[in-house]
Design a protein around this motif. Sequence first.
Motif, PDB file in Angstrom:
ATOM      1  N   PRO A 154       0.838  -1.189   0.000  1.00  0.00           N
ATOM      2  CA  PRO A 154       0.000   0.000   0.000  1.00  0.00           C
ATOM      3  C   PRO A 154       0.882   1.251   0.000  1.00  0.00           C
ATOM      4  N   ALA A 155       0.418   2.285  -0.693  1.00  0.00           N
ATOM      5  CA  ALA A 155       1.161   3.546  -0.761  1.00  0.00           C
ATOM      6  C   ALA A 155       0.224   4.697  -0.417  1.00  0.00           C
ATOM      7  N   GLU A 156       0.796   5.712   0.209  1.00  0.00           N
ATOM      8  CA  GLU A 156       0.034   6.918   0.542  1.00  0.00           C
ATOM      9  C   GLU A 156       0.935   8.129   0.336  1.00  0.00           C
ATOM     10  N   ILE A 157       0.295   9.267   0.131  1.00  0.00           N
ATOM     11  CA  ILE A 157       1.049  10.518   0.021  1.00  0.00           C
ATOM     12  C   ILE A 157       1.360  10.972   1.440  1.00  0.00           C
ATOM     13  N   PHE A 158       2.638  11.165   1.715  1.00  0.00           N
ATOM     14  CA  PHE A 158       3.058  11.491   3.072  1.00  0.00           C
ATOM     15  C   PHE A 158       2.948  12.996   3.325  1.00  0.00           C
ATOM     16  N   LYS A 159       1.977  13.364   4.175  1.00  0.00           N
ATOM     17  CA  LYS A 159       1.784  14.751   4.613  1.00  0.00           C
ATOM     18  C   LYS A 159       1.645  15.728   3.455  1.00  0.00           C
ATOM     19  N   GLY A 160       0.721  15.416   2.559  1.00  0.00           N
ATOM     20  CA  GLY A 160       0.466  16.322   1.441  1.00  0.00           C
ATOM     21  C   GLY A 160      -0.584  15.746   0.527  1.00  0.00           C
ATOM     22  N   SER A 161      -0.645  16.289  -0.686  1.00  0.00           N
ATOM     23  CA  SER A 161      -1.603  15.797  -1.668  1.00  0.00           C
ATOM     24  C   SER A 161      -0.917  15.707  -3.024  1.00  0.00           C
ATOM     25  N   GLY A 162      -1.679  15.293  -4.026  1.00  0.00           N
ATOM     26  CA  GLY A 162      -1.131  15.134  -5.356  1.00  0.00           C
ATOM     27  C   GLY A 162      -0.450  16.381  -5.883  1.00  0.00           C
ATOM     28  N   LYS A 163      -1.025  17.525  -5.576  1.00  0.00           N
ATOM     29  CA  LYS A 163      -0.443  18.784  -6.045  1.00  0.00           C
ATOM     30  C   LYS A 163       0.941  19.001  -5.425  1.00  0.00           C
ATOM     31  N   SER A 164       1.078  18.696  -4.143  1.00  0.00           N
ATOM     32  CA  SER A 164       2.393  18.863  -3.502  1.00  0.00           C
ATOM     33  C   SER A 164       3.403  17.833  -4.001  1.00  0.00           C
ATOM     34  N   VAL A 165       2.925  16.661  -4.459  1.00  0.00           N
ATOM     35  CA  VAL A 165       3.827  15.688  -5.093  1.00  0.00           C
ATOM     36  C   VAL A 165       4.304  16.248  -6.431  1.00  0.00           C
ATOM     37  N   LEU A 166       3.369  16.784  -7.228  1.00  0.00           N
ATOM     38  CA  LEU A 166       3.738  17.368  -8.531  1.00  0.00           C
ATOM     39  C   LEU A 166       4.754  18.499  -8.361  1.00  0.00           C
ATOM     40  N   ASN A 167       4.609  19.250  -7.276  1.00  0.00           N
ATOM     41  CA  ASN A 167       5.516  20.378  -7.007  1.00  0.00           C
ATOM     42  C   ASN A 167       6.838  19.945  -6.380  1.00  0.00           C
ATOM     43  N   GLY A 168       7.011  18.633  -6.143  1.00  0.00           N
ATOM     44  CA  GLY A 168       8.251  18.123  -5.575  1.00  0.00           C
ATOM     45  C   GLY A 168       8.416  18.380  -4.092  1.00  0.00           C
ATOM     46  N   GLU A 169       7.306  18.671  -3.408  1.00  0.00           N
ATOM     47  CA  GLU A 169       7.359  19.030  -1.987  1.00  0.00           C
ATOM     48  C   GLU A 169       7.254  17.826  -1.054  1.00  0.00           C
ATOM     49  N   VAL A 170       6.538  16.777  -1.489  1.00  0.00           N
ATOM     50  CA  VAL A 170       6.343  15.590  -0.654  1.00  0.00           C
ATOM     51  C   VAL A 170       6.461  14.344  -1.526  1.00  0.00           C
ATOM     52  N   VAL A 194     -12.956  14.396 -19.540  1.00  0.00           N
ATOM     53  CA  VAL A 194     -13.726  13.931 -18.378  1.00  0.00           C
ATOM     54  C   VAL A 194     -13.139  12.584 -17.942  1.00  0.00           C
ATOM     55  N   ALA A 195     -12.887  12.457 -16.634  1.00  0.00           N
ATOM     56  CA  ALA A 195     -12.354  11.213 -16.086  1.00  0.00           C
ATOM     57  C   ALA A 195     -13.158  10.811 -14.851  1.00  0.00           C
ATOM     58  N   VAL A 196     -13.294   9.501 -14.658  1.00  0.00           N
ATOM     59  CA  VAL A 196     -13.899   8.952 -13.440  1.00  0.00           C
ATOM     60  C   VAL A 196     -12.835   8.053 -12.823  1.00  0.00           C
ATOM     61  N   LEU A 197     -12.319   8.498 -11.682  1.00  0.00           N
ATOM     62  CA  LEU A 197     -11.199   7.807 -11.041  1.00  0.00           C
ATOM     63  C   LEU A 197     -11.563   7.399  -9.614  1.00  0.00           C
ATOM     64  N   ALA A 198     -10.846   6.410  -9.097  1.00  0.00           N
ATOM     65  CA  ALA A 198     -11.168   5.800  -7.803  1.00  0.00           C
ATOM     66  C   ALA A 198     -10.836   6.727  -6.631  1.00  0.00           C
ATOM     67  N   GLU A 199     -11.866   7.080  -5.880  1.00  0.00           N
ATOM     68  CA  GLU A 199     -11.702   7.951  -4.716  1.00  0.00           C
ATOM     69  C   GLU A 199     -10.800   7.299  -3.671  1.00  0.00           C
ATOM     70  N   PHE A 200     -10.068   8.131  -2.961  1.00  0.00           N
ATOM     71  CA  PHE A 200      -9.159   7.786  -1.851  1.00  0.00           C
ATOM     72  C   PHE A 200      -7.799   7.258  -2.299  1.00  0.00           C
ATOM     73  N   SER A 201      -7.641   6.941  -3.585  1.00  0.00           N
ATOM     74  CA  SER A 201      -6.373   6.430  -4.090  1.00  0.00           C
ATOM     75  C   SER A 201      -5.317   7.540  -4.122  1.00  0.00           C
ATOM     76  N   PRO A 202      -4.045   7.197  -3.835  1.00  0.00           N
ATOM     77  CA  PRO A 202      -2.986   8.210  -3.914  1.00  0.00           C
ATOM     78  C   PRO A 202      -2.712   8.662  -5.350  1.00  0.00           C
ATOM     79  N   SER A 203      -3.217   7.914  -6.319  1.00  0.00           N
ATOM     80  CA  SER A 203      -3.153   8.349  -7.716  1.00  0.00           C
ATOM     81  C   SER A 203      -4.443   9.058  -8.109  1.00  0.00           C
ATOM     82  N   CYS A 204      -5.553   8.421  -7.814  1.00  0.00           N
ATOM     83  CA  CYS A 204      -6.825   8.782  -8.434  1.00  0.00           C
ATOM     84  C   CYS A 204      -7.826   9.519  -7.559  1.00  0.00           C
ATOM     85  N   GLY A 205      -7.576   9.635  -6.264  1.00  0.00           N
ATOM     86  CA  GLY A 205      -8.535  10.324  -5.400  1.00  0.00           C
ATOM     87  C   GLY A 205      -8.813  11.724  -5.923  1.00  0.00           C
TER      88      GLY A 205
END
Length: 165
Positions: free
Chosen positions: A60-76, A108-119
């Motif tokens: 299992p993987a999770e975004i550590f103390k951030g969200s997808g946007k902060s991953v894209l920005n190289g912050e987390v 338009v996309a329908v992606l799986a909620e809560f996923s570290p990729s797709c939430g």
Amino acid sequence: MESGDLRKVLMSACLLGKKVRYDGGALSVDDQIVERWHSEGRIVSVCPEVEAGMSIPRPPAEIFKGSGKSVLNGEVNVIENDGGKVTNEFLAGASIALNLCRKFDIDVAVLAEFSPSCGSSAIYDGSFLGKKVPGMGVTTALLREHDIQVFSQYEIEQANKALIE
């Protein structure tokens, strides 16, 4: 109208019954709208993690103390529960999803909620304790940066409205 003329929708493979989730399972959605999209040839299926070369099953993987946007920005980072860093794989998977949207002119996309990729509105907080926080996954963040509307499996009716507008 031929199926090639209909607007397509990007959809998480796990929602379509494909056993691609980290635990080897699926999150199959039983929905008449999705069934119609399928019969019309509208659906383009993707699992960003698998497309990026991650295994099934996988930790299992999770975004550590951030969200997808902060991953894209190289912050987390995106981390696995054993401490492994999989940020690059998640970024690669997001890029693959974006390229599919470009290839098939998808907005338009329908992606799986809560996923570290797709939430799209909530993800897990990175503690691996099952705690959900407001935020979006890496793929959703990248798609939204490129003006693609992302909905969860709980918002299929809204996604359909966006698709047929």
